[in-house]
Motif scaffolding. Sequence first.
Motif, PDB file in Angstrom:
ATOM      1  N   ALA A   1     -11.929 -12.342  -4.068  1.00  0.00           N
ATOM      2  CA  ALA A   1     -11.017 -12.897  -3.053  1.00  0.00           C
ATOM      3  C   ALA A   1     -10.274 -14.129  -3.540  1.00  0.00           C
ATOM      4  CB  ALA A   1     -11.764 -13.208  -1.756  1.00  0.00           C
ATOM      5  N   GLY A   2     -10.177 -14.284  -4.856  1.00  0.00           N
ATOM      6  CA  GLY A   2      -9.437 -15.404  -5.422  1.00  0.00           C
ATOM      7  C   GLY A   2      -7.961 -15.079  -5.585  1.00  0.00           C
ATOM      8  N   PRO A   3      -7.202 -15.996  -6.149  1.00  0.00           N
ATOM      9  CA  PRO A   3      -5.757 -15.801  -6.290  1.00  0.00           C
ATOM     10  C   PRO A   3      -5.384 -14.517  -7.034  1.00  0.00           C
ATOM     11  CG  PRO A   3      -6.323 -18.091  -6.699  1.00  0.00           C
ATOM     12  CD  PRO A   3      -7.620 -17.358  -6.565  1.00  0.00           C
ATOM     13  N   TRP A   4      -6.112 -14.196  -8.109  1.00  0.00           N
ATOM     14  CA  TRP A   4      -5.760 -12.999  -8.880  1.00  0.00           C
ATOM     15  C   TRP A   4      -5.925 -11.744  -8.023  1.00  0.00           C
ATOM     16  CZ3 TRP A   4      -8.083  -8.510 -10.754  1.00  0.00           C
ATOM     17  CH2 TRP A   4      -7.406  -7.839 -11.792  1.00  0.00           C
ATOM     18  N   GLU A   5      -7.048 -11.601  -7.350  1.00  0.00           N
ATOM     19  CA  GLU A   5      -7.281 -10.417  -6.526  1.00  0.00           C
ATOM     20  C   GLU A   5      -6.287 -10.343  -5.375  1.00  0.00           C
ATOM     21  OE1 GLU A   5     -11.239  -9.807  -5.141  1.00  0.00           O
ATOM     22  OE2 GLU A   5     -12.014  -9.286  -7.137  1.00  0.00           O
ATOM     23  N   ARG A   6      -6.009 -11.454  -4.744  1.00  0.00           N
ATOM     24  CA  ARG A   6      -5.058 -11.457  -3.630  1.00  0.00           C
ATOM     25  C   ARG A   6      -3.663 -11.076  -4.115  1.00  0.00           C
ATOM     26  NH1 ARG A   6      -7.101 -14.034   0.993  1.00  0.00           N
ATOM     27  NH2 ARG A   6      -9.161 -14.989   0.655  1.00  0.00           N
ATOM     28  N   ALA A   7      -3.261 -11.618  -5.246  1.00  0.00           N
ATOM     29  CA  ALA A   7      -1.935 -11.291  -5.784  1.00  0.00           C
ATOM     30  C   ALA A   7      -1.855  -9.820  -6.151  1.00  0.00           C
ATOM     31  CB  ALA A   7      -1.636 -12.175  -6.992  1.00  0.00           C
ATOM     32  N   CYS A   8      -2.921  -9.264  -6.730  1.00  0.00           N
ATOM     33  CA  CYS A   8      -2.917  -7.841  -7.078  1.00  0.00           C
ATOM     34  C   CYS A   8      -2.703  -6.973  -5.845  1.00  0.00           C
ATOM     35  CB  CYS A   8      -4.228  -7.459  -7.763  1.00  0.00           C
ATOM     36  SG  CYS A   8      -4.425  -8.078  -9.437  1.00  0.00           S
ATOM     37  N   ARG A   9      -3.360  -7.296  -4.739  1.00  0.00           N
ATOM     38  CA  ARG A   9      -3.191  -6.506  -3.515  1.00  0.00           C
ATOM     39  C   ARG A   9      -1.751  -6.582  -3.007  1.00  0.00           C
ATOM     40  NH1 ARG A   9      -3.135  -8.603   1.184  1.00  0.00           N
ATOM     41  NH2 ARG A   9      -4.392 -10.396   0.570  1.00  0.00           N
ATOM     42  N   LEU A  10      -1.186  -7.771  -3.019  1.00  0.00           N
ATOM     43  CA  LEU A  10       0.189  -7.937  -2.552  1.00  0.00           C
ATOM     44  C   LEU A  10       1.174  -7.206  -3.454  1.00  0.00           C
ATOM     45  CD1 LEU A  10      -0.123 -11.717  -1.691  1.00  0.00           C
ATOM     46  CD2 LEU A  10       0.337  -9.908  -0.023  1.00  0.00           C
ATOM     47  N   VAL A  11       0.921  -7.221  -4.760  1.00  0.00           N
ATOM     48  CA  VAL A  11       1.789  -6.510  -5.692  1.00  0.00           C
ATOM     49  C   VAL A  11       1.641  -5.007  -5.507  1.00  0.00           C
ATOM     50  CG1 VAL A  11       2.167  -6.015  -8.144  1.00  0.00           C
ATOM     51  CG2 VAL A  11       1.921  -8.377  -7.366  1.00  0.00           C
ATOM     52  N   ARG A  12       0.411  -4.537  -5.336  1.00  0.00           N
ATOM     53  CA  ARG A  12       0.174  -3.099  -5.126  1.00  0.00           C
ATOM     54  C   ARG A  12       0.973  -2.584  -3.930  1.00  0.00           C
ATOM     55  NH1 ARG A  12      -5.278  -2.447  -2.659  1.00  0.00           N
ATOM     56  NH2 ARG A  12      -4.008  -2.846  -0.796  1.00  0.00           N
ATOM     57  N   ASP A  13       1.028  -3.372  -2.844  1.00  0.00           N
ATOM     58  CA  ASP A  13       1.663  -2.933  -1.606  1.00  0.00           C
ATOM     59  C   ASP A  13       3.142  -3.290  -1.530  1.00  0.00           C
ATOM     60  OD1 ASP A  13      -0.797  -1.964  -0.862  1.00  0.00           O
ATOM     61  OD2 ASP A  13      -1.315  -3.691   0.382  1.00  0.00           O
ATOM     62  N   TYR A  14       3.707  -3.810  -2.598  1.00  0.00           N
ATOM     63  CA  TYR A  14       5.131  -4.174  -2.674  1.00  0.00           C
ATOM     64  C   TYR A  14       5.506  -5.237  -1.645  1.00  0.00           C
ATOM     65  CZ  TYR A  14       9.851  -3.113  -4.425  1.00  0.00           C
ATOM     66  OH  TYR A  14      11.085  -3.171  -5.046  1.00  0.00           O
ATOM     67  N   GLU A  15       4.530  -6.086  -1.300  1.00  0.00           N
ATOM     68  CA  GLU A  15       4.794  -7.134  -0.320  1.00  0.00           C
ATOM     69  C   GLU A  15       5.639  -8.259  -0.892  1.00  0.00           C
ATOM     70  OE1 GLU A  15       4.383  -6.814   2.677  1.00  0.00           O
ATOM     71  OE2 GLU A  15       2.437  -6.008   3.266  1.00  0.00           O
ATOM     72  N   PHE A  16       5.698  -8.369  -2.201  1.00  0.00           N
ATOM     73  CA  PHE A  16       6.450  -9.463  -2.818  1.00  0.00           C
ATOM     74  C   PHE A  16       7.953  -9.267  -2.721  1.00  0.00           C
ATOM     75  CE2 PHE A  16       5.546  -6.307  -6.072  1.00  0.00           C
ATOM     76  CZ  PHE A  16       6.794  -6.081  -6.630  1.00  0.00           C
ATOM     77  N   SER A  17       8.407  -8.053  -2.447  1.00  0.00           N
ATOM     78  CA  SER A  17       9.849  -7.785  -2.451  1.00  0.00           C
ATOM     79  C   SER A  17      10.526  -8.471  -1.266  1.00  0.00           C
ATOM     80  CB  SER A  17      10.102  -6.278  -2.382  1.00  0.00           C
ATOM     81  OG  SER A  17      11.491  -6.015  -2.448  1.00  0.00           O
ATOM     82  N   PRO A  18      11.614  -9.200  -1.490  1.00  0.00           N
ATOM     83  CA  PRO A  18      12.316  -9.867  -0.388  1.00  0.00           C
ATOM     84  C   PRO A  18      13.094  -8.838   0.432  1.00  0.00           C
ATOM     85  CG  PRO A  18      13.467 -10.255  -2.466  1.00  0.00           C
ATOM     86  CD  PRO A  18      12.210  -9.515  -2.808  1.00  0.00           C
ATOM     87  N   PRO A  19      12.794  -8.674   1.721  1.00  0.00           N
ATOM     88  CA  PRO A  19      13.430  -7.601   2.498  1.00  0.00           C
ATOM     89  C   PRO A  19      14.926  -7.780   2.691  1.00  0.00           C
ATOM     90  CG  PRO A  19      12.139  -9.034   3.923  1.00  0.00           C
ATOM     91  CD  PRO A  19      11.825  -9.440   2.514  1.00  0.00           C
ATOM     92  N   GLU A  20      15.427  -9.001   2.495  1.00  0.00           N
ATOM     93  CA  GLU A  20      16.879  -9.183   2.605  1.00  0.00           C
ATOM     94  C   GLU A  20      17.614  -8.637   1.387  1.00  0.00           C
ATOM     95  OE1 GLU A  20      15.495 -13.004   0.504  1.00  0.00           O
ATOM     96  OE2 GLU A  20      14.699 -11.542   1.945  1.00  0.00           O
ATOM     97  N   ILE A  21      16.870  -8.278   0.326  1.00  0.00           N
ATOM     98  CA  ILE A  21      17.489  -7.745  -0.888  1.00  0.00           C
ATOM     99  C   ILE A  21      17.059  -6.306  -1.158  1.00  0.00           C
ATOM    100  CG2 ILE A  21      17.857  -8.075  -3.367  1.00  0.00           C
ATOM    101  CD1 ILE A  21      17.225 -11.028  -2.983  1.00  0.00           C
ATOM    102  N   VAL A  22      15.760  -6.043  -1.181  1.00  0.00           N
ATOM    103  CA  VAL A  22      15.262  -4.699  -1.486  1.00  0.00           C
ATOM    104  C   VAL A  22      14.105  -4.358  -0.559  1.00  0.00           C
ATOM    105  CG1 VAL A  22      14.193  -3.182  -3.207  1.00  0.00           C
ATOM    106  CG2 VAL A  22      15.936  -4.828  -3.916  1.00  0.00           C
TER     107      VAL A  22
END
Length: 243
Positions: free
Chosen positions: A58-79
């Motif tokens: 549940a540290g930064p690496w694991e949390r970031a991996c989950r967000l990247v897996r689910d494409y949550e990092f993509s800005p919805p105003e662009i993509v």
Amino acid sequence: MSSLGNWAFGRLDAVQAWRDLADARVNYSVDEVRRPSWNIDVHRTALPAERPGPPEPAGPWERACRLVRDYEFSPPEIVRALYDPAAPLLGRDMLLEARFHGMHFYCGVRVTRVVDEVRDGADRVWGWAYETLEGHLERGRATYEVVKRQDTGEVLFVVSCHSQGAPTLDRITFLGWRVFGRRTQLRFYRRCAERLRLFVEAELRGQEPLPGRSPVVGRLVCAPSDTRMHRTDALAIHRVAPA
């Protein structure tokens, strides 16, 4: 969980457009990739660090991996993206909606690589890459990786891409891409990094920066989960597989 019907992206029947990707092929060969006709980019962003050693539960690496897996990092105003979350990540087809200046372009990508390894004896890396399909505005590949340097505890988000505008674009789209495309592309990379860093920081503070439930279209989900429809979306110029 909210339902958007088949009209997830303005006037577009997004489900049918997503289904059509199954017959599309990757629209370039890696043998073609070389400067100066291709853009070759690497963007690294520091995320909250951990203690040295393997990734922390549940540290930064694991949390970031989950967000990247689910494409949550993509800005919805662009993509924005539409995909089947039940499909394996490797081989997954995604319908992307690229948005800029009142024009919405709908293009397909396919996940062609999943990375899950220790690199150079010390870097724990997880991520994935998609490649552009026939009809896409661009040709190329984008790779999104979360890296923990286990010797120092540093955690990084690394985006590496090679791309060029598709040579089959019609004249109007080509001109628009020449004017806005590269600037929008670089802004996309910057916003991806900003969002991921902010979301990881917020989660570590015990906050929930995202709704947690993505809008759904049948069995498909829209990503990121903070994607929202606006009345003006129906007024945009919509182009499916513009190349």
